[in-house]
Scaffold this motif. Structure first.
Motif, PDB file in Angstrom:
ATOM      1  N   ASN A 294      31.503  33.888  41.498  1.00 64.66           N
ATOM      2  CA  ASN A 294      31.775  32.529  41.980  1.00 64.66           C
ATOM      3  C   ASN A 294      30.964  32.271  43.239  1.00 64.66           C
ATOM      4  O   ASN A 294      30.195  33.130  43.696  1.00 64.66           O
ATOM      5  N   ILE A 295      31.157  31.098  43.812  1.00 67.49           N
ATOM      6  CA  ILE A 295      30.358  30.704  44.980  1.00 67.49           C
ATOM      7  C   ILE A 295      30.644  31.584  46.192  1.00 67.49           C
ATOM      8  O   ILE A 295      29.874  31.639  47.138  1.00 67.49           O
ATOM      9  N   SER A 296      31.819  32.302  46.146  1.00 69.53           N
ATOM     10  CA  SER A 296      32.192  33.203  47.252  1.00 69.53           C
ATOM     11  C   SER A 296      31.733  34.633  47.000  1.00 69.53           C
ATOM     12  O   SER A 296      32.195  35.554  47.664  1.00 69.53           O
ATOM     13  N   SER A 297      30.843  34.815  46.012  1.00 70.43           N
ATOM     14  CA  SER A 297      30.281  36.126  45.685  1.00 70.43           C
ATOM     15  C   SER A 297      31.304  37.081  45.103  1.00 70.43           C
ATOM     16  O   SER A 297      31.096  38.291  45.107  1.00 70.43           O
ATOM     17  N   GLU A 298      32.400  36.564  44.578  1.00 70.52           N
ATOM     18  CA  GLU A 298      33.397  37.404  43.924  1.00 70.52           C
ATOM     19  C   GLU A 298      33.097  37.429  42.422  1.00 70.52           C
ATOM     20  O   GLU A 298      32.895  36.389  41.806  1.00 70.52           O
ATOM     21  N   THR A 299      33.086  38.625  41.866  1.00 74.19           N
ATOM     22  CA  THR A 299      32.794  38.769  40.438  1.00 74.19           C
ATOM     23  C   THR A 299      33.997  38.279  39.618  1.00 74.19           C
ATOM     24  O   THR A 299      35.114  38.769  39.780  1.00 74.19           O
ATOM     25  N   GLU A 300      33.732  37.315  38.731  1.00 78.07           N
ATOM     26  CA  GLU A 300      34.798  36.763  37.901  1.00 78.07           C
ATOM     27  C   GLU A 300      34.773  37.339  36.486  1.00 78.07           C
ATOM     28  O   GLU A 300      35.810  37.347  35.811  1.00 78.07           O
ATOM     29  N   SER A 301      33.616  37.789  36.047  1.00 74.28           N
ATOM     30  CA  SER A 301      33.539  38.426  34.730  1.00 74.28           C
ATOM     31  C   SER A 301      32.325  39.336  34.687  1.00 74.28           C
ATOM     32  O   SER A 301      31.354  39.127  35.408  1.00 74.28           O
ATOM     33  N   ILE A 302      32.450  40.403  33.850  1.00 74.38           N
ATOM     34  CA  ILE A 302      31.362  41.356  33.702  1.00 74.38           C
ATOM     35  C   ILE A 302      31.468  41.957  32.302  1.00 74.38           C
ATOM     36  O   ILE A 302      32.575  42.155  31.779  1.00 74.38           O
TER      37      ILE A 302
END
Length: 1007
Positions: A294-302
């Motif tokens: 996301n825009i906060s550099s948090e991984t949402e999916s991998i």
């Protein structure tokens, strides 16, 4: 007490003193009063009190009524009003405190007033400063922008600031004196009618837990929690960041609590947390790793390829979880690249290292780009990672081989920041004994000592920053350790940080250093200056001990109460214990200096052993211990050796055994283990069932000033020198000493010595005790206390004595008057004892006379006696001297020893019960003690063993105490006193124990 003395005393005290007559005219003024009033005494005398000492109020400078006037009117003592000052000539004010008292010499008539006063200006200024600081702190507390309140030990609010009242909408009057929940309407406090602290949730209250910890001295801060506050029927949820800390207010512990309202911040954080759908599931089948942030550099999916590579579950990789698999050096680079994409839609490329499921780092080519929603607003990033490890290995391998020089004699290694060896030269292979393939599977920690891993990690960190040069110990494949010198420097090969290590084997250099250190240690060991210092100190200590023991002996000759005599006896025993310590230290210093020698004489070996054991039988019996000894039948009766040093060794071992044993037994065994017709090899063993010694503590034995445990010294006493001296004495006698011990079971100390055959003349010897006749003595002594002690001692025996402080005075007195004997100190100012003796002997050479000179000195080193006798003295007594020894030495030179009629000697001879030939007075003394002991035994037989007989026991103990005093047995007298006191207190068990000790001592004395 005369007037001049009183005036001098008042003049010397630190407080100001002014005295006035009934007309209030100053009649006395001391120096302190001059200093405080800035009036000289000559100008102030006769002046009206008010002219010199005008008092004003510090608040308004209004004059105050003179205290002397009030005292004269009220006829009573009084002080000054609070805030009283005197104004100095420069306009400054001095705060004073004072006490005014009427002067009454006869009857009730007042002759004047005396005032004692002091300048308290400095204290007043400090008091005002403290008051000002308290006001400032209170103002800071009340005006602080965060909510604050203080509570007492019952957790009731004592003070609360405006911010806290505004935060919760409370009223200060209603809040103070209540707990937090009751004061501000905490919802949990309403769960129970008892209020705050009694609700079902109160046990989990962070405020209460932090406050309790603060009262225990543990401040707390940064505590985040929420509270539901009910105010005017409305529920409001507050989030706080709280801290609690202990403070001291007027000597009482309180806790100050600070609350910061973070409700808005928490609500924003909660609103940010939401879930998102997986927009990129279509990429799940791609042969590369794909993720979305996301825009906060948090991984949402991998995708699943991440799990296949790293072994980390995809759900654990979400958020920032996947960073746990990223190499630490690459984390910042990754974060920076994402932040850059927030500002521009560019393709970001980089290479990163990721930890795979086998624990190895793999290289990934990472490419990321920002993606937008349908409105053109950036929502995050799409990233892809491709494994390029094989390519990187090839590149780095090429670079490593370019750097390494296989011709180098020093060890050269490359390691990564985790310590793994990634390359090593041929010198490394030869030095460590591993093949190249084996080395590349190791870490640098495998080559170091096991407990040095933390040290090596620290050195690696320093090397990475600025390089480091240090020494360490490395290990070869065969387990052999060798010292090395390491020069380590951080570098980068293919964007990968590594450490280049140049390692040199310094084994030969270390051997040279050890040899130099050994030579240095030997040179230092040769320095025995400390031994000379100890010998000098023993001289200085013996002089005051002589005064102590002498004064005690003199006092014991006077009429004293029984408890006073017992106290003095204990004090004398303590002085002799101190002398024992000094002698131990002196023996040790002699050994260190190599000046201790053995005195070889013939003696009765079996009698000596029996005497030593008997000396400890009473002490062992008083502790309920069994003490015994055994000698092999082939142990000789008469031997030749140093019996005093043998006694010293056995005394030390037996003393320790009894000291450290509370139950069981102590034994001494002596066996002959070798030798021939002329020599005897003996093995001694002292065993006990005491506290024993742990195996790990054995190495502390036989070390100077050392004991197994510091608590041993506190509980049992001792200097830690006894065993050291004993061991060295044994070794001087050609033997050895060792110990066997089990903790809590007991110890056995062994030593061996070799003695020679000896012969003793058993013919009876006459013992003479002659009546004393008056003698005229001269005492030469620079120490005033010792002059008094020695003078009183000899006067007790009816001698006449004059005293001189040094050799010069002694010569003047000797030339004017005839003296039978001179008692001469050695170390004196102006002229010492040796020089004085020299002058006397030179002058006597012309007259044919000879005055006996006895050396009285604290010089007690080996050879001192011979040195003084060679200087012309006739006898020698070492301080501290015993009264009996001094009298015996004096009587050696008494004129009666030269002129006593042989017929008179024969008529005064008697044979005592032991067959010794003694004078009548000595035989009478022996018979007196024997009769006294028989009388004591009869008194003990009259005592019954029940409580009804306590009165008779007390009476018998009192009689025994008197008998002991008459025959001079201080130890027996002390026992009788304790028995008498125990009976008087009604303690039957203790009384019987003391009476049994008396019986055993009597039996011992009779033998």
């Amino acid at each position: 007490m005369n007037t001049h003395f009183m005036a001098g005393m008042l003049a010397s005290i630190g407080d100001g003193v002014i005295a006035v007559d009934t007309a209030e005219k100053i009649i006395f003024m001391n120096e302190a009063a001059e200093r405080i009033t800035e009036w000289s005494r000559t100008k102030a005398m006769g002046q009206p009190f008010g002219a010199v000492f005008s008092l004003y109020s510090a608040k308004n400078r209004e004059p105050l009524l003179s205290p002397t006037t009030q005292v004269l009117q009220m006829h009573t003592a009084m002080g000054l009003q609070n805030e009283s000052v005197i104004i100095m000539k420069d306009g400054t004010a001095k705060y004073l405190s004072a006490s005014c008292t009427p002067i009454k010499q006869t009857g009730e008539k007042i002759d004047g007033v005396v005032m004692v006063f002091r300048d308290i200006t400095r204290y007043k200024m400090l008091e005002k400063k403290i008051e000002s600081e308290e006001d400032n702190l209170r103002m800071i507390f009340n005006s602080a922008p965060v909510g604050m309140y203080t509570v007492d030990e019952t957790e009731k609010i004592v003070e609360v600031n405006d911010a806290a009242l505004k935060m919760f909408g409370g009223d200060r009057i209603k809040v103070v004196g209540k707990s937090f929940g009751n004061a501000f309407g905490c919802e949990c406090s309403l769960e129970n009618e008892k209020g705050c602290g009694h609700g079902t949730s109160c046990q989990y209250c962070e405020f209460r837990r932090a406050t309790s910890l603060a009262f225990e001295g543990l401040p707390a801060s940064g505590i985040e929690c929420n509270k539901t506050i009910i105010n005017e029927g409305k529920k409001v949820v507050f989030w706080f960041r709280a801290s609690a800390a202990p403070i001291i207010v007027d000597g009482t512990i309180r806790v100050v609590v600070a609350l910061v309202d973070i409700t808005d911040q928490k609500e924003k954080e909660i609103s940010i947390i939401k879930t998102r759908d997986f927009y990129l599931r279509i990429f799940e089948s791609f042969p590369t790793i794909i993720w979305r942030n996301n825009i906060s550099s948090e991984t949402e999916s991998i995708n699943e390829n991440w799990y296949i590579l790293t072994g980390q579950a995809t759900e654990h990789a979400l958020g920032h979880g996947w960073l746990d698999r990223l190499h630490p050096d690459d984390k910042k680079k990754y974060i920076d690249s994402n932040l850059g994409l927030q500002d521009k839609a560019v393709l970001e490329e980089s290479e990163i290292r990721v930890l795979d499921r086998n624990g190895q780092y793999r290289w990934l080519y990472r490419v990321c780009k920002m993606y937008y929603n349908m409105h053109g607003i950036p929502e995050g990033y799409i990233g892809m990672g491709i494994d390029i490890t094989d390519r990187k290995i090839a590149e780095e391998g090429l670079n490593r081989y370019k750097v390494l020089s296989e011709q180098a004699q020093d060890i050269i290694t490359f390691i990564d920041m985790d310590g793994r060896i990634i390359e090593a030269n041929e010198a490394s292979v030869k030095a460590y004994g591993y093949s190249r393939e084996e080395l590349l599977k190791l870490t640098i920690f495998d080559l170091c000592e096991k407990d040095k891993e933390a040290f090596m990690k620290c050195q690696m960190a320093i090397a990475d920053r600025k390089g480091v040069f240090f020494e360490a110990v490395h290990k070869r494949k065969n387990g052999e350790f060798f010292p090395v010198e390491i020069n380590s420097q951080g570098t980068v090969i293919g964007e990968r940080k590594v450490l280049l290590n140049i390692i040199r084997d310094i084994s030969e250099r270390k051997l040279v250093e050890e040899e130099l250190k050994g030579a240095k240690d030997k040179a230092e060991a040769a320095n025995k200056t400390k031994s000379e210092f100890l010998a000098n100190m023993s001289h200085e200590i013996r002089t005051p001990i002589n005064g102590i023991t002498g004064m005690i002996d003199l006092t014991l000759m006077t009429e004293l109460a029984s408890d006073q005599k017992e106290n003095l006896t204990v004090a004398k025993s303590c002085a002799h214990q101190l002398l024992g310590i000094v002698n131990d230290i002196l023996d040790f210093s002699k050994m260190e200096a190599g000046k201790l020698s053995l005195e070889v004489v013939s003696f009765k070996f079996r009698d000596l052993i029996a005497e030593i054991v008997k000396a400890y039988s009473y002490r062992a019996g008083s502790k309920g211990l069994e003490l015994n000894y055994t000698l092999s039948a082939d142990v000789p009766d008469i031997v030749s050796g140093d019996q005093n040093r043998l006694r010293q060794i056995l005394n030390n071992l037996l003393d320790n055994a009894i000291k450290f044993t509370e139950n069981g037994e102590v034994s001494l065994s002596i066996k002959r283990t070798g030798g021939n017709a002329e020599t005897f090899d003996l093995t001694f063993a002292v065993r006990d069932t005491g506290i024993g010694i742990a195996s790990g503590e054995m190495n502390k034995l036989f070390k100077t000033f050392s004991q197994v445990d510091g608590s041993i010294t506190r509980k049992y006493g001792g200097t830690g020198l006894g065993l050291v001296i004993s061991k060295q004495l044994v070794e001087m006698m050609g033997g050895k000493m060792w110990v066997e011990s089990v903790k809590d079971q007991g110890s056995a100390f062994y030593f061996t010595i070799t003695l020679k055959a000896g012969t003793i003349d058993d013919r009876p010897k006459l013992k003479f005790v002659k009546p004393l006749i008056p003698l005229n003595l001269l005492l030469v002594e620079d120490d005033a206390i010792n002059r008094v002690v020695t003078g009183r001692m000899v006067r007790k025996m009816g001698y006449q004595i004059d005293a001189a402080e040094n050799g010069v005075e002694a010569l003047m007195l000797w030339r004017k008057k005839h003296y039978n004997i001179i008692l001469m100190d050695i170390q004196m100012p102006e002229m010492d004892g040796i020089e004085t003796t020299k002058h006397i002997r030179e002058e006597e050479a012309h007259t044919g006379k000879h005055t006996p000179i006895i050396a009285l000195t604290a010089h007690a080193l080996l050879g001192d006696k011979e040195r003084f006798l060679a200087a012309g003295m006739d006898e020698y007594i070492a301080k501290p001297m015993r009264f009996e020894e001094l009298i015996n030495k004096i009587e050696l030179f008494s004129p009666q020893n030269k002129c006593m009629n042989p017929a008179d000697i024969i008529r005064s001879l008697q044979i005592n019960e032991n067959g010794d030939v003694v004078l009548a007075c000595e035989a009478d003394a022996v018979n007196a003690e024997s009769s006294a002991l028989m009388e004591i035994v009869k008194l003990l037989e009259q005592c019954s063993g029940d409580e009804k007989g306590l009165g008779l026991m007390e009476e018998s103990a009192h009689k025994i105490k008197k008998i002991a005093t008459q025959i001079g047995l201080d130890e027996l007298k002390s026992m009788a006193f304790k028995a008498e006191l125990a009976a008087r207190r009604g303690n039957l068990r203790e009384t019987l124990a003391h009476l049994e000790n008396i019986r055993q001592l009597c039996e011992f004395r009779k033998r």
